[in-house]
Scaffold this motif. Structure first.
Motif, PDB file in Angstrom:
ATOM      1  N   ASP A 107      -6.001 -34.165 -28.106  1.00  0.00           N
ATOM      2  CA  ASP A 107      -6.435 -35.472 -28.346  1.00  0.00           C
ATOM      3  C   ASP A 107      -6.304 -36.394 -27.361  1.00  0.00           C
ATOM      4  N   ASN A 166     -14.510 -35.470 -36.239  1.00  0.00           N
ATOM      5  CA  ASN A 166     -13.276 -35.697 -37.097  1.00  0.00           C
ATOM      6  C   ASN A 166     -13.788 -36.985 -38.002  1.00  0.00           C
ATOM      7  N   LYS A 202      -1.244 -30.337 -32.640  1.00  0.00           N
ATOM      8  CA  LYS A 202      -2.278 -31.401 -32.065  1.00  0.00           C
ATOM      9  C   LYS A 202      -1.367 -32.029 -30.946  1.00  0.00           C
ATOM     10  N   ASN A 213      -7.743 -39.491 -27.116  1.00  0.00           N
ATOM     11  CA  ASN A 213      -7.736 -40.693 -27.533  1.00  0.00           C
ATOM     12  C   ASN A 213      -8.609 -41.743 -26.445  1.00  0.00           C
ATOM     13  N   LYS A 265     -12.612 -39.164 -41.233  1.00  0.00           N
ATOM     14  CA  LYS A 265     -11.396 -39.871 -41.729  1.00  0.00           C
ATOM     15  C   LYS A 265     -11.775 -40.514 -42.861  1.00  0.00           C
ATOM     16  N   LYS A 307      -0.996 -35.149 -28.312  1.00  0.00           N
ATOM     17  CA  LYS A 307      -1.636 -36.485 -27.814  1.00  0.00           C
ATOM     18  C   LYS A 307      -1.387 -36.631 -26.401  1.00  0.00           C
ATOM     19  N   ASP A 349     -14.119 -38.444 -32.550  1.00  0.00           N
ATOM     20  CA  ASP A 349     -13.273 -38.976 -33.287  1.00  0.00           C
ATOM     21  C   ASP A 349     -13.724 -40.661 -33.183  1.00  0.00           C
ATOM     22  N   GLU A 350     -13.154 -41.358 -32.294  1.00  0.00           N
ATOM     23  CA  GLU A 350     -13.371 -42.615 -32.055  1.00  0.00           C
ATOM     24  C   GLU A 350     -15.119 -42.984 -32.111  1.00  0.00           C
ATOM     25  N   GLU A 404     -10.108 -33.396 -28.482  1.00  0.00           N
ATOM     26  CA  GLU A 404     -10.941 -34.713 -29.028  1.00  0.00           C
ATOM     27  C   GLU A 404     -10.891 -35.736 -28.265  1.00  0.00           C
TER      28      GLU A 404
HETATM   29 MG   LIG Z   1      -8.286 -38.665 -32.880  1.00  0.00          MG
END
Ligand SMILES: [Mg+2]
Length: 343
Positions: free
Chosen positions: A183, A254, A156, A185, A256, A158, A234-235, A209
């Motif tokens: 990802d 995602n 993965k 972000n 968590k 970033k 995710d966020e 992502e």
């Molecule tokens: Mg993430």
């Protein structure tokens, strides 16, 4: 029931860089939580992340607030009622709630002498392969990190910085066989994201992502309708109530434990995501084998795993889930199956 806790500073092997500079670091301040009931000790971990309003101090303050309630708990099998009581005392504080919730599962498993995955009726064979995360860095450092991750078939990466295209080319060259996920972000704007995702698709990337910021709901819908690759929230997806907003904006979510408040809530999210035809990944923060192993216990229910948080640490204070060429290997011990590493 007794509760105690211990603040810990976990150092990463490499400085961890992502698209937001304020989230870059090489030290992560977590809290290890210990529950004790009739001589049985159980473990949980809070991995607070400030974008969700948590840090080590807020975790400890929450634990201090809950302590008198927890110490009145008699029956360790009343998990739903006990976690509801903590919710009624303090809203949010999901990293701290996850520590207690996971410790309750650990305690119950130890009392029943069963691993958590067995209590939930899951098969240890059905676990996914975990990705290994390569943080943002210069092409040279990324090349080094990809070589260190040679045993991991899924990487993965970033992205969200100026050198993304070059970095992806380096990764592809170094690991031609690897499955690559990306990802961002929240690092891109919609038109830029679409352009980048077309390039990523040409390089055989599997999915992307969180390309856009969590509050850009219109942009997410626009991108979803045009993206050649699946998009993961995710966020944009912290808790159960966020899942309905992911429909028509993302293909996958995602989950968590630190975002959602523990295994109990994660299981509800998995059900809701399935009902909306969203694929599911279990992800993590920078955390020790306590919380990584907790997430791994429910991994037979999901499609993808990104549970490398402990593998990125210079030293992991606990043992737990293992990796066999990236595939998660659940420990056989009762409860979470984690043990403090002897030093
Ligand atoms: Mg993430």
């Amino acid at each position: 029931m007794r509760i105690s806790w211990e603040p810990v500073s976990l150092d990463t092997k490499h400085t961890f860089k992502i698209a937001r500079e304020d989230l870059t670091g090489d030290k992560f301040d977590n809290v290890i939580v210990r529950l004790e009931h009739e001589g049985v000790e159980a473990w949980g971990e809070a991995a607070p992340f400030f974008i969700y309003g948590d840090n080590q101090r807020t975790v400890i303050a929450a634990l201090e607030t809950w302590k008198p309630f927890i110490e009145r708990w008699q029956d360790p099998w009343q998990g739903e009622a006990m976690m509801a009581e903590l919710d009624s005392v303090l809203e949010r504080n999901f990293a701290a709630k996850s520590a207690i919730d996971c410790a309750l599962y650990d305690l119950q498993g130890k009392l029943a002498e069963l691993p958590v995955y067995r209590m939930l009726g899951l098969s240890h064979d059905a676990v996914p392969v975990s990705s290994f995360t390569i943080g943002m860095d210069s092409a040279e450092v990324v090349r080094q990190k990809v070589r260190e991750a040679a045993s991991c078939p899924v990487l993965k990466i970033k992205v969200g910085g100026p050198g993304d295209v070059e970095v992806l080319e380096v990764v592809r060259r170094e690991a031609p066989e690897a499955t690559i996920r990306v990802d961002a972000n929240c690092g891109w704007e919609p038109h830029q994201a679409l352009k980048m995702i077309h390039r990523l698709a040409d390089q055989g990337v599997e999915f992307v992502e969180q390309p856009l910021s969590a509050d850009n709901l219109e942009g997410q819908r626009w991108l979803y309708q045009r993206s050649p690759l699946p998009l993961m929230a995710d966020e944009s997806c912290e808790r159960l109530e966020d899942i309905k907003h992911c429909v028509g904006r993302f293909d996958m979510i995602n989950i968590k434990l630190s975002k959602c408040g523990g295994l109990r809530h994660a299981l509800k999210m998995i059900g809701a995501a399935r009902a909306h035809n969203l694929e599911i990944m279990l992800g993590c923060m920078l955390e020790s084998s306590i919380q990584i192993t907790a997430a791994a216990q429910i991994s037979p229910l999901v499609d993808y795993a990104d549970l490398d948080g402990a593998a990125l640490l210079a030293e992991d204070p606990f043992t737990g889930v293992g990796f066999d060429n990236g595939k998660l290997v659940l420990p056989h011990g009762p409860g979470l199956g984690v043990e403090r590493r002897q030093v």
